[in-house]
Design an enzyme around this catalytic site. Sequence first.
Site, PDB file in Angstrom:
ATOM      1  N   GLY A 186      14.872   6.713  21.022  1.00 19.96           N
ATOM      2  CA  GLY A 186      15.350   7.578  19.938  1.00 19.96           C
ATOM      3  C   GLY A 186      14.264   7.876  18.928  1.00 19.96           C
ATOM      4  O   GLY A 186      13.313   7.112  18.764  1.00 19.96           O
ATOM      5  N   ARG A 200      15.860   9.371  10.583  1.00 15.77           N
ATOM      6  CA  ARG A 200      16.151   8.969   9.205  1.00 15.77           C
ATOM      7  C   ARG A 200      15.109   8.017   8.612  1.00 15.77           C
ATOM      8  O   ARG A 200      15.126   7.743   7.427  1.00 15.77           O
ATOM      9  CB  ARG A 200      17.560   8.348   9.139  1.00 15.77           C
ATOM     10  N   GLY A 257      21.145  11.015  24.922  1.00 16.19           N
ATOM     11  CA  GLY A 257      22.220  10.051  24.648  1.00 16.19           C
ATOM     12  C   GLY A 257      21.955   8.697  25.284  1.00 16.19           C
ATOM     13  O   GLY A 257      21.074   8.552  26.135  1.00 16.19           O
ATOM     14  N   GLY A 297      30.343   3.146  16.330  1.00 14.23           N
ATOM     15  CA  GLY A 297      31.466   3.392  17.233  1.00 14.23           C
ATOM     16  C   GLY A 297      32.555   2.373  16.940  1.00 14.23           C
ATOM     17  O   GLY A 297      32.273   1.204  16.711  1.00 14.23           O
ATOM     18  N   ASN A 345      31.275  -1.324  17.501  1.00 10.82           N
ATOM     19  CA  ASN A 345      30.443  -1.592  18.666  1.00 10.82           C
ATOM     20  C   ASN A 345      29.037  -1.937  18.187  1.00 10.82           C
ATOM     21  O   ASN A 345      28.385  -1.126  17.530  1.00 10.82           O
ATOM     22  CB  ASN A 345      30.430  -0.336  19.548  1.00 10.82           C
ATOM     23  N   ASN A 379      18.277   2.100  10.713  1.00 14.45           N
ATOM     24  CA  ASN A 379      18.141   3.539  10.924  1.00 14.45           C
ATOM     25  C   ASN A 379      17.329   4.214   9.839  1.00 14.45           C
ATOM     26  O   ASN A 379      16.873   5.333  10.005  1.00 14.45           O
ATOM     27  CB  ASN A 379      19.521   4.196  10.990  1.00 14.45           C
ATOM     28  N   TYR A 388     -27.829 -13.076   2.772  1.00 10.47           N
ATOM     29  CA  TYR A 388     -28.043 -11.780   3.426  1.00 10.47           C
ATOM     30  C   TYR A 388     -29.305 -11.147   2.891  1.00 10.47           C
ATOM     31  O   TYR A 388     -29.469 -10.992   1.673  1.00 10.47           O
ATOM     32  CB  TYR A 388     -26.821 -10.905   3.126  1.00 10.47           C
ATOM     33  N   ALA A 433     -31.406 -26.557 -12.627  1.00  9.09           N
ATOM     34  CA  ALA A 433     -30.638 -25.376 -13.022  1.00  9.09           C
ATOM     35  C   ALA A 433     -31.546 -24.152 -13.105  1.00  9.09           C
ATOM     36  O   ALA A 433     -32.711 -24.248 -13.483  1.00  9.09           O
ATOM     37  CB  ALA A 433     -29.979 -25.627 -14.373  1.00  9.09           C
ATOM     38  N   ARG A 485     -38.489 -22.182 -11.483  1.00 15.70           N
ATOM     39  CA  ARG A 485     -38.141 -21.245 -12.545  1.00 15.70           C
ATOM     40  C   ARG A 485     -39.353 -21.165 -13.449  1.00 15.70           C
ATOM     41  O   ARG A 485     -40.210 -22.072 -13.450  1.00 15.70           O
ATOM     42  CB  ARG A 485     -36.922 -21.745 -13.325  1.00 15.70           C
TER      43      ARG A 485
END
Length: 457
Positions: free
Chosen positions: A13, A17, A79, A141, A171, A229, A388, A424, A441
């Site tokens: 189907g 909707r 159907g 149904g 159903n 649905n 990286y 550090a 540093r």
Amino acid sequence: MGVDMTALVLAAGEGKRMRSRTAKVLHKVNGRAMIDHVLSALALCPIDAVLVVTGHDAESVEKHLAGRAVCVRQTEQLGTAHAVMQARELLVGKPGHVIVLCGDTPLLRASTLQDFVQRHVESGAAASVLTAEVPNPFGYGRILRNAMGQISKIVEEADADPATKAIREINAGIYCFQIPPLLSALDSITTDNEQGEYYLTDVIPIMLDSGLPVAAKKVNDAEEILGVNNRRQLAAAEQIMRQRTLDGLMDAGVTIIDPAHTYVQAGVQVGQDTVLYPGTILEGETVIGRDCQIGPGVRLIDCHVGDQCRLEQLLAIESVLGNGVTAGPFTYLRPGTRLGDEVKIGGFVEVKNSRVGEKSKIPHLSYVGDADIGAGVNIGAGVIVVNYDGKTKHRTIIEDGAFVGCNVNLVAPVTVGRGAYVAAGSTVTRDVAPGSLAIARARQETKKDWARKFRHR
Ligand code: UD1
Ligand code: CA
């Protein structure tokens, strides 16, 4: 059961909707396509083969189901009986039974199906229909029963008169048939109805007219047969499924502070006495141990978390955490993160594809990527692993007991040896031998009296 049983799932189907470009049965409930929920329930039933009728957006549905079901195409949707007829070639000559159901009923429980199938086989009926008593039967149904209380007919909404519309037994769209009488009944179906469709429901009176026994079994929990649905029903199904999962966890000894704001996918495991705070989202193959505090604001995707962990405000993907780990707030653990027991990861820290040994700490504002960090390591605030170089990712090794000071850059590939210190503010580009101190540093220069001169310039 020792009976030949085939399943036929109707999924051709259009699902108009839903107003979607995606096939209806591929829309997800609790993280899984609706049709997968149906297939999971079927997998727990004694079924030899699963056939799926595809039509609308057949390529996507067939691709999704590849290797899990045999698909048959229904090129025009004329159907539900017409849909079943498309499987005629695969059913003809088969002994035994076929269970027919829809791909858009994700809440159906395996136990309900098992029970239904068993009763059908034991009853000797040519057809059994699963029904439900619902407060609002609109759109379904209606089940008509004779004076003896036996099912006589199913009338669709479009074909129902006011008295029939008032019937609340509907159903569910789930049936069990003996294959040979089903195939012959299908031949007699016409499109003589309001919608001009071949209704599968018409096999019921056809069989009864041939003197075949037909049974109807009412489901205990009408929620299970909710057919999706539209998007509102999709959300309703999501809500029910979510509550079921949370109820299961609570029954197993998990505390959930606010179930309305906790999202756990079916299949996620959570240990006893773990507490889930609001805003917790647990997905995929996630497993959490006992006595943990998870949340608020934690999302775990395919993660393994040990016992007694405390996680708050964190996103973790494909990560493994040992016992007694604390992490957060505002922490991002990316795939390949492995945290040993009692590791502490603090605020604004991102870890990717790295191992962190037991009792090591990365408490503040760090990026750690592609690193192997030993046990008892202290990583100061603002440490960045420079993994990286613009082309390739390299690994960084920090051995047991090392101390990396604040605001250090570790330029990979590089190793900081066992028990070494990094001062550090250093940018470390060469290996630091075990037990030594690295300072990299600029040396500080202080200009005496400079400020006074500057001000009186
Ligand atoms: C059908 C039943 C109705 C029942 C309801 C339960 C019929 C005539 N009616 O109605 O009694 O209460 O289900 O939800 O059977 N499908 C196809 N090909 C088609 C038509 C439908 O594969 O040509 C599939 C749909 O994808 C869906 C299922 O069959 O999965 C049911 O079709 P749908 O149109 O939703 O039937 P309903 O009108 O809801
Ligand atoms: Ca339907």
